[in-house]
Design a protein around this motif. Sequence first.
Motif, PDB file in Angstrom:
ATOM      1  N   VAL A  84      -8.181  -4.331   5.456  1.00 29.15           N
ATOM      2  CA  VAL A  84      -8.508  -5.744   5.677  1.00 29.15           C
ATOM      3  C   VAL A  84      -9.122  -6.341   4.413  1.00 29.15           C
ATOM      4  O   VAL A  84      -8.753  -7.445   3.983  1.00 29.15           O
ATOM      5  N   ILE A  85     -10.033  -5.612   3.802  1.00 29.35           N
ATOM      6  CA  ILE A  85     -10.671  -6.084   2.563  1.00 29.35           C
ATOM      7  C   ILE A  85      -9.633  -6.158   1.445  1.00 29.35           C
ATOM      8  O   ILE A  85      -9.601  -7.119   0.671  1.00 29.35           O
ATOM      9  N   LYS A  86      -8.769  -5.162   1.350  1.00 33.28           N
ATOM     10  CA  LYS A  86      -7.724  -5.185   0.324  1.00 33.28           C
ATOM     11  C   LYS A  86      -6.843  -6.415   0.496  1.00 33.28           C
ATOM     12  O   LYS A  86      -6.496  -7.086  -0.484  1.00 33.28           O
ATOM     13  N   GLN A  87      -6.471  -6.743   1.709  1.00 31.22           N
ATOM     14  CA  GLN A  87      -5.636  -7.913   1.958  1.00 31.22           C
ATOM     15  C   GLN A  87      -6.361  -9.202   1.564  1.00 31.22           C
ATOM     16  O   GLN A  87      -5.764 -10.098   0.962  1.00 31.22           O
ATOM     17  N   LYS A  88      -7.647  -9.301   1.863  1.00 33.76           N
ATOM     18  CA  LYS A  88      -8.425 -10.476   1.474  1.00 33.76           C
ATOM     19  C   LYS A  88      -8.481 -10.606  -0.055  1.00 33.76           C
ATOM     20  O   LYS A  88      -8.403 -11.704  -0.603  1.00 33.76           O
ATOM     21  N   LEU A  89      -8.612  -9.479  -0.727  1.00 33.32           N
ATOM     22  CA  LEU A  89      -8.644  -9.481  -2.186  1.00 33.32           C
ATOM     23  C   LEU A  89      -7.287  -9.922  -2.746  1.00 33.32           C
ATOM     24  O   LEU A  89      -7.225 -10.743  -3.671  1.00 33.32           O
ATOM     25  N   LEU A  90      -6.213  -9.416  -2.179  1.00 34.30           N
ATOM     26  CA  LEU A  90      -4.876  -9.846  -2.612  1.00 34.30           C
ATOM     27  C   LEU A  90      -4.676 -11.344  -2.399  1.00 34.30           C
ATOM     28  O   LEU A  90      -4.116 -12.032  -3.257  1.00 34.30           O
ATOM     29  N   GLU A  91      -5.148 -11.840  -1.281  1.00 36.72           N
ATOM     30  CA  GLU A  91      -5.035 -13.275  -1.003  1.00 36.72           C
ATOM     31  C   GLU A  91      -5.833 -14.095  -2.012  1.00 36.72           C
ATOM     32  O   GLU A  91      -5.373 -15.156  -2.459  1.00 36.72           O
TER      33      GLU A  91
END
Length: 180
Positions: free
Chosen positions: A165-172
């Motif tokens: 979830v954190i990785k996805q937020k960072l990618l966004e």
Amino acid sequence: MKTLAFGASNSRNSINKALATYAASLLSEEVMTTDIEILDLNDYQAPIYSIDYEKEHGIPDAAKALKEKLQSAYQIIISFAEHNGSYTAAYKSIFDWMTRLEGSVYDGKSMVLLSTSPGVRGGASVLATAETSMPFFGATVKASLSIGKFYDVFDIEAGEVMDPVIKQKLLEALEGFKSE
């Protein structure tokens, strides 16, 4: 295209430098083609800003060198360490010196601003300060993200975020660079 990334801390084991480095690797691997340069704030140490020091000695070469590096970049990733709710003394000092040089500090550069800490809020106070003040110094803030409980979501040895979830937020957040 060149992207600079650094942690706004002078800690040799800075978790914010680890986060900035990881974010830069994600940017170049998964978001867009870019050359990455990771800076170490320890390479740009300067005395605490003082008008008296400036009159006697001029502006330190470290401030000139860092500003030159920033101006050579297309975009910038900074991950802010939080000391007592604000910038670290190391970052604030070199930043204050750079404001004394001609032109804006960030010269219209696109930026993704990050922060992390072992605590729940993840440096949210310093990040809010940076988000508010950076545009006054020439930054175009594309996105920001505060990541709490760093040691619970980041694998230090692997140098990466383990929480999907954190990785996805960072990618966004990094996708913000594509809006140019």
